[in-house]
Write a protein that holds these residues in place. Structure first.
Motif, PDB file in Angstrom:
ATOM      1  N   TYR A 155     -19.267 -34.872  59.249  1.00 45.90           N
ATOM      2  CA  TYR A 155     -19.902 -36.181  59.093  1.00 45.90           C
ATOM      3  C   TYR A 155     -19.579 -37.103  60.266  1.00 45.90           C
ATOM      4  O   TYR A 155     -20.436 -37.762  60.803  1.00 45.90           O
ATOM      5  N   CYS A 211      -9.836 -35.404  55.723  1.00 44.87           N
ATOM      6  CA  CYS A 211     -10.562 -35.474  56.987  1.00 44.87           C
ATOM      7  C   CYS A 211      -9.565 -35.749  58.099  1.00 44.87           C
ATOM      8  O   CYS A 211      -8.431 -36.175  57.859  1.00 44.87           O
ATOM      9  N   MET A 225     -15.541 -41.637  52.420  1.00 46.65           N
ATOM     10  CA  MET A 225     -15.762 -40.645  51.370  1.00 46.65           C
ATOM     11  C   MET A 225     -14.446 -40.131  50.797  1.00 46.65           C
ATOM     12  O   MET A 225     -14.364 -39.821  49.601  1.00 46.65           O
ATOM     13  N   TRP A 268     -17.416 -42.515  58.362  1.00 47.26           N
ATOM     14  CA  TRP A 268     -17.923 -42.094  57.056  1.00 47.26           C
ATOM     15  C   TRP A 268     -16.980 -41.170  56.282  1.00 47.26           C
ATOM     16  O   TRP A 268     -16.782 -41.364  55.071  1.00 47.26           O
ATOM     17  N   PRO A 269     -16.388 -40.153  56.904  1.00 46.71           N
ATOM     18  CA  PRO A 269     -15.507 -39.291  56.104  1.00 46.71           C
ATOM     19  C   PRO A 269     -14.322 -40.030  55.493  1.00 46.71           C
ATOM     20  O   PRO A 269     -13.896 -39.698  54.377  1.00 46.71           O
ATOM     21  N   SER A 328     -15.195 -34.420  62.790  1.00 43.18           N
ATOM     22  CA  SER A 328     -16.226 -34.986  63.666  1.00 43.18           C
ATOM     23  C   SER A 328     -16.848 -33.931  64.559  1.00 43.18           C
ATOM     24  O   SER A 328     -18.065 -33.783  64.603  1.00 43.18           O
ATOM     25  N   VAL A 343     -14.941 -36.732  49.266  1.00 46.65           N
ATOM     26  CA  VAL A 343     -14.333 -35.771  50.178  1.00 46.65           C
ATOM     27  C   VAL A 343     -12.828 -35.873  49.965  1.00 46.65           C
ATOM     28  O   VAL A 343     -12.316 -36.931  49.592  1.00 46.65           O
ATOM     29  N   ASN A 403     -24.697 -42.451  67.600  1.00 53.87           N
ATOM     30  CA  ASN A 403     -25.681 -42.406  66.510  1.00 53.87           C
ATOM     31  C   ASN A 403     -26.634 -43.585  66.603  1.00 53.87           C
ATOM     32  O   ASN A 403     -27.857 -43.440  66.465  1.00 53.87           O
ATOM     33  N   ALA A 435     -13.769 -32.901  55.926  1.00 51.32           N
ATOM     34  CA  ALA A 435     -14.733 -33.473  56.869  1.00 51.32           C
ATOM     35  C   ALA A 435     -14.080 -33.663  58.230  1.00 51.32           C
ATOM     36  O   ALA A 435     -12.900 -34.011  58.332  1.00 51.32           O
ATOM     37  N   VAL A 487     -25.941 -43.463  60.691  1.00 49.71           N
ATOM     38  CA  VAL A 487     -24.506 -43.380  60.377  1.00 49.71           C
ATOM     39  C   VAL A 487     -23.700 -44.104  61.457  1.00 49.71           C
ATOM     40  O   VAL A 487     -23.259 -43.511  62.442  1.00 49.71           O
ATOM     41  N   ARG A 495     -17.763 -30.139  56.296  1.00 58.31           N
ATOM     42  CA  ARG A 495     -18.940 -30.845  56.790  1.00 58.31           C
ATOM     43  C   ARG A 495     -18.526 -31.748  57.943  1.00 58.31           C
ATOM     44  O   ARG A 495     -17.492 -32.407  57.887  1.00 58.31           O
TER      45      ARG A 495
END
Length: 266
Positions: free
Chosen positions: A192, A209, A200, A196-197, A165, A206, A91, A163, A98, A190
């Motif tokens: 993400y 994950c 969350m 990040w997940p 990857s 969330v 990223n 969530a 992110v 999702r």
């Protein structure tokens, strides 16, 4: 029990220094990027941030060991700092905001080293999360400007947000069928990815994950933040903590079902 608050404050100092370095080179047109032997990218900013963190640690915590993604292990002893200078390098090099610096202090105990402090700093998102053992998990701009975070109370997969990857790793491990079955049971999915997940999950946005293949530096800081927020962090084998080479995190209420699907038991 040690309170670890001095170590947490120092971890914030390390994160501040790393943020200045990584943001200075984020979206730079002349950013140098190399390919490591495992075919993953590493940028000059990854190396510079880890070198900076190591320098601070060697001066301020000379008795502690250091394990980093780019430069390996240095030192021995019951305390070990674990660093991922840029989690989400792909990223970072593409200009996607992110990504984060992950800093954790792990301490020797039953079952090996366990995280007792974690800081996850995502400066391009303007976000930071942290935790110390026994003190809860927080998000905010600084220690003095923080909000305590907690996992959700969602107790049904039909109401849960999941969530992940990517799909490729699950397929390579022969877990894709169980993964897809899980996605059909939850309310929302999702992709993400990266740190990040887990953050969350910790703040209740969330509910669960998972990732199929990870290194210790990808997980140590995330693990303490999730657990101090009241959640559960294990490997796909159910082993608590960041030692299984993969990860599953949840609000705790859905963890058995999460592992069941990803291990093909449903």
């Amino acid at each position: 029990m040690p309170d670890y608050l001095d170590d947490l404050r120092f971890a914030h100092v390390l994160a501040d220094a790393a943020d200045a370095t990584t943001m200075d080179r984020f979206k730079a047109l002349d950013l140098k990027v190399e390919t490591k032997p495992d075919m993953t990218p590493v940028s000059e900013a990854d190396k510079a941030a880890e070198e900076l963190i190591r320098g601070h640690l060697q001066r301020a915590r000379p008795r502690d060991a250091i394990l980093g993604e780019e430069y390996g292990i240095e030192g021995t002893g019951p305390r070990r700092w674990v660093v991922d200078p840029i989690d989400g390098t792909k990223n970072y090099v593409r200009g996607v905001p992110v990504w984060a610096t992950l800093i954790s202090l792990m301490e020797a105990g039953e079952g090996g080293y366990q995280p007792v402090v974690g800081v996850v700093s995502a400066p391009a998102l303007g976000r930071r999360w942290w935790a110390a053992k026994g003190h809860g998990a927080y998000t905010g701009r600084s220690l003095s400007s923080a909000t305590r975070i907690h996992v959700s109370r969602v107790g049904s997969l039909a109401d849960a947000s999941f969530a992940y990857s990517s799909l490729s790793g699950w397929e390579e491990q022969g877990r894709l069928d169980g993964f897809l079955d899980l996605t059909r049971q939850v309310w929302r999915t999702r992709a993400y990815g990266d740190f990040w997940p887990y953050m969350m999950v910790a703040e209740g946005a969330v509910d669960l994950c998972a990732e199929p293949e990870l290194s210790l530096w990808d997980m140590a800081a995330n693990a303490i933040v999730v657990t101090e927020a009241g959640g559960t962090f294990t490997g796909l084998d159910g082993r608590p903590g960041p030692h299984s080479g993969n990860a599953a995190a949840s609000n705790g209420l859905l963890h058995d079902e999460l592992l069941g699907y990803l291990n093909g038991r449903y």
